[in-house]
Design an enzyme around this catalytic site. Structure first.
Site, PDB file in Angstrom:
ATOM      1  N   ALA A   1      -4.986 -18.896  -3.587  1.00  0.00           N
ATOM      2  CA  ALA A   1      -6.338 -19.359  -3.275  1.00  0.00           C
ATOM      3  C   ALA A   1      -7.355 -18.403  -3.888  1.00  0.00           C
ATOM      4  O   ALA A   1      -7.035 -17.249  -4.205  1.00  0.00           O
ATOM      5  CB  ALA A   1      -6.530 -19.427  -1.759  1.00  0.00           C
ATOM      6  N   ASP A   2      -8.568 -18.885  -4.033  1.00  0.00           N
ATOM      7  CA  ASP A   2      -9.654 -18.010  -4.464  1.00  0.00           C
ATOM      8  C   ASP A   2     -10.958 -18.537  -3.873  1.00  0.00           C
ATOM      9  O   ASP A   2     -11.092 -19.729  -3.614  1.00  0.00           O
ATOM     10  CB  ASP A   2      -9.753 -17.936  -5.991  1.00  0.00           C
TER      11      ASP A   2
END
Length: 204
Positions: A84-85
């Site tokens: 994720a970011d």
């Protein structure tokens, strides 16, 4: 919530405490492997494209790391890698982690009495089949005026240097000054629960 007995294994590709907390709240058992990539080498104009590209790069780096150390056991169950970011968008500008305390202070002062958007990606890679499913979510955070002494305390603690845009919604110093969240708080914290569940199902 007790971790459920799962027909698949999960690897969380993140060192973020908030993401660990969210995934645990969802009832999943997981192991952690971090990507250790230079995120500054990946640039995109649009925040949605940037967070997706970074989640992909993290997944690729972790997969090559797993292959190198031969860590993936062959078994009947699927192993899902979740990367994720998150970025903050303030007045149209993409903000990642602050480079130093001065930048962190400038970021937080900007949110005081104002608002910012948070764009977060989730990518689920099925390591058994190679299937990869990703998406992004967005939330808006509106703030009351944040007193200078609170900003000083946040900066002094140093934790704001480790989060996108220096923005830590769940921090006890920040929370009283959050007026409203449009969207979900888990998106702001770095991992949308609804999106993660949807992508896990799709990747299986």
């Amino acid at each position: 919530m007790a971790a459920r007995e799962s027909p698949f294994k999960i690897i969380l590709g993140s060192s973020s405490m908030a993401r660990r907390q969210i995934l645990a709240e969802m009832g999943y058992d997981f192991t952690i492997i971090t990507a250790d990539i230079d995120e500054k080498l990946i640039r995109k104009e649009k925040p949605e494209e940037l967070v997706m590209a970074l989640a992909e790069a993290k997944a690729d780096a972790i997969i090559s790391k797993i292959c190198n150390i031969g860590k993936l056991e062959e078994n009947a169950h699927a192993t899902l890698l979740i990367t994720a970011d998150t970025v903050v968008v303030y007045e149209g500008i993409i903000r990642e982690k602050p480079g130093n305390k001065e930048e962190a202070r400038e970021f937080i002062k900007g949110y005081s009495g104002g608002n910012a958007a948070v764009v977060g990606s989730v990518l689920v890679t099925n390591l058994k089949t190679g299937t990869r499913k990703g998406g992004w979510d967005r939330a808006e955070v509106y703030f009351y005026e944040i007193p200078n002494e609170v900003i000083d305390d946040l900066i002094e603690e140093g934790i704001t240097l480790n989060v996108a845009g220096g923005l830590m919604l769940e921090h006890p110093l920040t929370l009283p000054f959050v007026e409203a969240v449009v969207g979900t708080t888990d998106t702001v914290m770095g991992l949308s629960k609804a999106l993660t569940e949807k992508l896990i199902r799709a990747a299986l």
